[in-house]
Design a protein around this motif. Structure first.
Motif, mmCIF file in Angstrom:
data_model
loop_
_atom_site.group_PDB
_atom_site.id
_atom_site.type_symbol
_atom_site.label_atom_id
_atom_site.label_comp_id
_atom_site.label_asym_id
_atom_site.label_seq_id
_atom_site.Cartn_x
_atom_site.Cartn_y
_atom_site.Cartn_z
ATOM 1 N N PRO A 10 -8.318 36.792 44.584
ATOM 2 C CA PRO A 10 -6.921 36.842 44.197
ATOM 3 C C PRO A 10 -6.686 36.792 42.691
ATOM 4 O O PRO A 10 -5.655 37.238 42.220
ATOM 5 C CB PRO A 10 -6.313 35.609 44.873
ATOM 6 N N SER A 11 -7.639 36.243 41.921
ATOM 7 C CA SER A 11 -7.403 36.155 40.490
ATOM 8 C C SER A 11 -8.704 36.054 39.716
ATOM 9 O O SER A 11 -9.731 35.678 40.251
ATOM 10 C CB SER A 11 -6.518 34.938 40.176
ATOM 11 N N GLY A 12 -8.632 36.408 38.445
ATOM 12 C CA GLY A 12 -9.793 36.324 37.576
ATOM 13 C C GLY A 12 -10.009 34.906 37.106
ATOM 14 O O GLY A 12 -9.075 34.231 36.686
ATOM 15 N N GLU A 54 -18.269 26.066 42.768
ATOM 16 C CA GLU A 54 -19.327 26.450 43.692
ATOM 17 C C GLU A 54 -19.434 27.962 43.637
ATOM 18 O O GLU A 54 -18.504 28.664 44.037
ATOM 19 C CB GLU A 54 -19.021 26.016 45.128
ATOM 20 N N ILE A 55 -20.557 28.463 43.142
ATOM 21 C CA ILE A 55 -20.768 29.902 43.051
ATOM 22 C C ILE A 55 -21.143 30.417 44.435
ATOM 23 O O ILE A 55 -22.066 29.910 45.066
ATOM 24 C CB ILE A 55 -21.836 30.240 42.008
ATOM 25 N N THR A 56 -20.410 31.415 44.892
ATOM 26 C CA THR A 56 -20.631 31.975 46.225
ATOM 27 C C THR A 56 -21.255 33.361 46.181
ATOM 28 O O THR A 56 -21.644 33.892 47.216
ATOM 29 C CB THR A 56 -19.303 32.031 47.008
ATOM 30 N N GLY A 57 -21.373 33.952 45.001
ATOM 31 C CA GLY A 57 -21.983 35.265 44.877
ATOM 32 C C GLY A 57 -22.117 35.683 43.433
ATOM 33 O O GLY A 57 -21.386 35.212 42.562
ATOM 34 N N ALA A 58 -23.068 36.565 43.176
ATOM 35 C CA ALA A 58 -23.277 37.127 41.848
ATOM 36 C C ALA A 58 -23.855 38.521 42.025
ATOM 37 O O ALA A 58 -24.636 38.760 42.948
ATOM 38 C CB ALA A 58 -24.232 36.256 41.043
ATOM 39 N N SER A 59 -23.457 39.436 41.157
ATOM 40 C CA SER A 59 -23.916 40.813 41.302
ATOM 41 C C SER A 59 -23.776 41.583 39.997
ATOM 42 O O SER A 59 -23.073 41.160 39.083
ATOM 43 C CB SER A 59 -23.121 41.527 42.403
ATOM 44 N N GLY A 145 -10.600 24.644 45.769
ATOM 45 C CA GLY A 145 -10.152 25.309 46.984
ATOM 46 C C GLY A 145 -9.667 26.735 46.792
ATOM 47 O O GLY A 145 -9.261 27.382 47.749
ATOM 48 N N GLN A 146 -9.726 27.250 45.574
ATOM 49 C CA GLN A 146 -9.275 28.608 45.292
ATOM 50 C C GLN A 146 -10.476 29.488 44.937
ATOM 51 O O GLN A 146 -11.430 29.037 44.296
ATOM 52 C CB GLN A 146 -8.279 28.598 44.128
#
Length: 161
Positions: A10-12, A54-59, A145-146
């Protein structure tokens, strides 16, 4: 954990340091060959905010034609004896990533005002002479939570000789 490039956030975000050493230069090799597999370390997450993330992904963002991303993983810098910015698969000085713990299988927590000991990495195969450099990396993370997405500079150049 699935590490893919997406823009459903939803946002940067602004929690990650965009001015780190990996964001201000280019790593590369000018003697690469088609068919080689390279390991490219994305910028080490440095949380500059006052709240944990909490990092949930990286690419890698938009890999150029000629480079195929085979997958992503996350490793502890202590397990790799430092940060291997760019490593050629099969070389004696390249860490044996297949036998190291992959921290990307769960969220990577980064405390406020701290740099992570965990770095994310892209496994890349050269399929043809690359037309341009990799220039940006994207991190997805949760804070308070965001969900956020943040793009960082991370330039990598492979020239086929």
């Amino acid at each position: 954990m699935l590490l893919v490039s997406c823009s459903a956030s939803p946002s940067g975000g602004k929690a990650l340091d965009a001015e780190g050493s990996q964001s201000s230069g280019t790593v590369g090799n000018t003697h690469a060959k088609v068919g080689q597999t390279w390991y490219f370390a994305l910028p080490v997450p440095h949380n500059i905010s006052g709240k944990s993330i909490e990092i949930t992904g990286a690419s890698v963002v938009d890999p150029p034609k000629g480079l195929k991303v085979l997958g992503y993983a996350a490793y502890n810098v202590n397990d790799t004896e430092g940060l291997p910015l760019l490593a050629l698969g099969g070389e004696s000085d390249t860490p044996d990533f297949a036998h190291l713990k992959d921290y990307a299988k769960s969220e990577v927590k980064v405390s406020p005002k701290k740099q992570s000991d965990i770095f994310f990495q892209a496994k890349i195969r050269i399929t043809s002479p690359p037309r341009k450099n990799i220039e940006h990396c994207q991190f997805q993370y949760r804070q308070g939570g965001q969900e956020f997405t943040q793009i960082l500079d991370c330039e990598m150049e492979l020239k086929v000789s």
